[in-house]
Every structure is written in C-alpha cells, then in structure tokens.
Scaffold this active site. Structure first.
Site, short mmCIF file in Angstrom:
data_model
loop_
_atom_site.label_atom_id
_atom_site.label_comp_id
_atom_site.label_asym_id
_atom_site.label_seq_id
_atom_site.Cartn_x
_atom_site.Cartn_y
_atom_site.Cartn_z
N ASP A 87 -16.84 3.97 -3.10
CA ASP A 87 -15.44 3.70 -2.75
C ASP A 87 -15.13 2.24 -3.05
O ASP A 87 -15.84 1.33 -2.63
CB ASP A 87 -15.18 3.96 -1.26
CG ASP A 87 -13.77 3.54 -0.87
OD1 ASP A 87 -12.82 4.24 -1.26
OD2 ASP A 87 -13.63 2.50 -0.20
N TYR A 102 -10.28 -5.39 -3.52
CA TYR A 102 -11.62 -5.97 -3.37
C TYR A 102 -11.91 -6.92 -4.53
O TYR A 102 -12.21 -6.51 -5.64
CB TYR A 102 -12.68 -4.87 -3.31
CG TYR A 102 -12.51 -3.89 -2.18
CD1 TYR A 102 -11.76 -4.21 -1.04
CD2 TYR A 102 -13.11 -2.64 -2.22
CE1 TYR A 102 -11.61 -3.31 0.01
CE2 TYR A 102 -12.97 -1.73 -1.18
CZ TYR A 102 -12.21 -2.07 -0.08
OH TYR A 102 -12.07 -1.17 0.96
N LYS A 147 -8.01 2.95 -4.57
CA LYS A 147 -6.85 2.96 -3.68
C LYS A 147 -5.58 2.54 -4.40
O LYS A 147 -5.62 1.88 -5.44
CB LYS A 147 -7.14 2.06 -2.48
CG LYS A 147 -8.42 2.49 -1.75
CD LYS A 147 -8.70 1.66 -0.53
CE LYS A 147 -9.96 2.14 0.17
NZ LYS A 147 -11.20 1.73 -0.55
#
Length: 370
Positions: free
Chosen positions: A57, A62, A88
């Site tokens: 994930d 990030y 995401k």
C-alpha cells in the site's frame, strides 16, 4: 511459492482478490523520518515477496511521489513476483519550485519538489490515477483508496470535500472499475465517522482503517460489524498505534500514540497489556499484530515496514502462537469488550522464542512500526 501460502490469505470483500493477511505499508519508501535508497527498497520488496506478503500500500502523499516511484521501480525488475498494489486519490501533486526540499515536510525527507493539493472531484480522481500509473510505471493499479476524507483531516472543510467526492469522485472510481483499470476501490482514513457517512450513500469494496481497530482501541467495532454485513472488507492499518504497541512503554525514546505524545491513560492501558503479555511470554507486538485479524471483516493487517529485516520479524510475529487464554484474560480484565472477537492461530510453523522476533519490535526514527 503461491502468494499467501505461509502467512495465509483472505478474500477482499465481494472481489476476487486474495489479500495476504500481512500487507506492507510503504510510507517509509517516501523517506519518512529517514532517507532510504532504491537498493533498500528492492531488498524490502524481495523480502516481502519471499514471505508471500505480496500486498503493498502506497500513496502519492508518501514522499510527494517518491514512495510510488521507488515501489514501482522495485516491482518492475526482471523476475519480480506478482504483487497487489493499492494507492490513493484525493491529493494531486503540483510542481513548486519554491519548495525547500532540504528540510523535512510533514515528516518526509523527500527531494521531490511537489506540493500536495486536496482534490476529490471527478477530474481530480482521474488525474491522480493517471499520475500514479506514471510514477509506478505499472499498467494497472489493483485498489484505489480515497485518502484522508473526513473531519479528522479537514475539520470545517470536510462538508465541502465530501460534496466534491459525491459530486464526481465516486463516479470516476466506478468508471475506472467498470473499465477494468482498477479491481476495487474504497477509503483510506483514520476515523470511523466518515466511513458510516459514506456507507449510508454508497457501496465500498474496502476500507483501510488506520489505528482505529487495535489492541488499544475498539470503538470501531460497530463499523467492522457493519462492513461484514455489507461485504466491505477492512484493511487494518497502523496496528501498533504509531509504534506504541510495537515497543511498549519500557523502551527508550518518545512514546507516541496516534501521531502524537501518548496521554497518561493510554500509557496506563499499555502497561496493563504488557503485564499480561509477560505472564504468557507473548511479545506485545505479536498480540497487536494478530488482534485485528480476529474480526472476520478484516482481510489484512498493514503495518508500516521500512527494511527487509523487519519483514521476516513481522511474519514471525504474525505466526507467533498465542493461547486463547491470553485473549480471555484480556477480556476478563476489561481490556476489550465481550463483543470483540479474539484472533485464532491460522498459520503453523516453527517458533524460536530466543530469536529477535520474540522481543518487542523497536521502531526506528523512520517510524516503520505503526
């Protein structure tokens, strides 16, 4: 090896996706707390695939694109085994020459000169998906998660962003799924209220719920029960509650909970759990990692892992034999309610209590134990 053989797998909701019970949270690949290298990322991915933990994930947020780039580069190497990837939507990365990349931003020591901007619209979701494909260098992303929707992240701006999501973002996700560009979609959040709010209006394949169904807190039990009835799988992120349940209260350094300083009542609760763990010779990190999997709605548990060495230790903790009496004692002492289902030992294997995995995981400055 078949993915999930040694650590077990569970089906993701209504989807024909077998997720390993242990996934790899990849925020550390974005230089969270410390710098990593591509070589370290490659070793981490190899170690995870070698243990059949083939679910990764990641998110644009990030490292402001860095984690996706590193993960994709690792997965595209010749001979690299098949993987399941979730990323995401909800933040677009805007190039910004004024960004000071020499300083950490939001905990990331990234050199990527981008500024995250929230956008849950139809166009925003489509653009985010396309940009993630480019950064990952993959032909398809398996799961798309709506990142940080809710009052926890947006405060008074939450209603506006929720209207944006219902006004177009979900339509984009449905289109991507119908076209076969993604296999599933859901939420990636740190709160339960918005999950109920969205489930009242639409179906979700999954919810990545970070830090809200853990050995320390189970206020989300009603949500998990609802997800089970609805066929919505839960991915239990942050099982260590920002590292507090990885190292316990006896380690040196700051004791953090929910991304901040741990309050006294939380520390008192952890000490009670530690005392019980001592009596059963159970590492608190093993109990924390296995606990969320007791609920049948949970398809996978997702700690942040930032090094290859942590992968094997984490698999050992996942498979550590914990007697049912331990969970019964936790319930008797009021440390979780009678309605909370305890985990069962699903995987067998050899366990050497003298090895490093039987001690509490010591999170490093990169915050890899979440």
């Amino acid at each position: 090896m078949t993915p999930g053989t040694e650590i077990g797998s569970r089906t993701l909701g209504r989807m024909a996706i077998a997720l390993p019970r242990l996934g790899i949270g990849c925020s550390n690949l974005g230089d969270r707390g410390r710098h990593m290298t591509q070589a370290e990322t490659d070793l981490l991915v190899d170690a995870a695939l070698g243990q059949n933990a083939n679910y990764f994930d990641v998110a644009p947020y990030y490292g402001f694109g860095l984690a996706e780039r590193r993960l994709g580069d690792a997965l595209r190497r010749p001979g690299c085994g098949p993987a399941i990837v979730s990323t995401k939507v909800g933040r677009l990365l805007a190039p910004d020459a004024a960004v000071d990349t020499s300083q950490p931003r939001n905990g990331f020591h990234s050199s990527m000169p981008f500024r995250p901007e929230f956008d849950y619209s139809y166009d925003g979701v489509m653009r985010s998906h396309e940009a993630s494909l480019q950064r990952l260098g993959l032909a398809r992303i398996d799961i798309l998660l709506v990142h940080d929707i809710g009052a926890f992240a947006h405060g008074p701006e939450h209603p506006r962003y929720l209207r944006q999501l219902f006004g177009g973002g979900f339509r984009a996700l449905h289109e991507l799924k119908r076209a076969g560009d993604i296999r599933a979609f859901g939420l990636g959040v740190n709160e339960t209220a918005v999950c109920h709010e969205i489930l009242n209006e639409t179906e979700l394949d999954c919810i990545l719920l970070a830090g809200r169904y853990t050995l320390l807190e189970q206020q989300s039990l009603h949500l998990l029960d609802r997800c089970l009835k609805a066929g919505t799988s839960v991915i239990a992120g942050g099982p260590y509650n920002s590292g507090l349940l990885a190292g316990g209260t006896r380690r040196s350094g700051a004791l953090r909970y929910d991304y901040g300083e741990a309050p006294q009542h939380i520390l008192d609760r952890v000490r009670q759990i530690e005392t019980l763990c001592d009596g059963y010779c159970v590492p608190i990190a093993a109990a924390a990692l296995q606990f969320p999997l007791g609920h049948p709605a949970v398809a996978s548990v997702l700690p942040g892992i930032g090094s290859a060495g942590r992968v094997a230790e984490t698999v050992d903790l996942l498979n550590f034999p914990i007697p049912l009496e331990f969970w019964t004692d936790l319930r008797t002492r009021g440390l979780f309610s009678a309605a909370t289902p305890p985990p069962t030992q699903e995987c067998e294997g050899s366990h050497n209590r003298a090895s490093p995995a039987w001690r509490s995981v010591k999170p490093n400055s990169g915050g890899e134990a979440e």
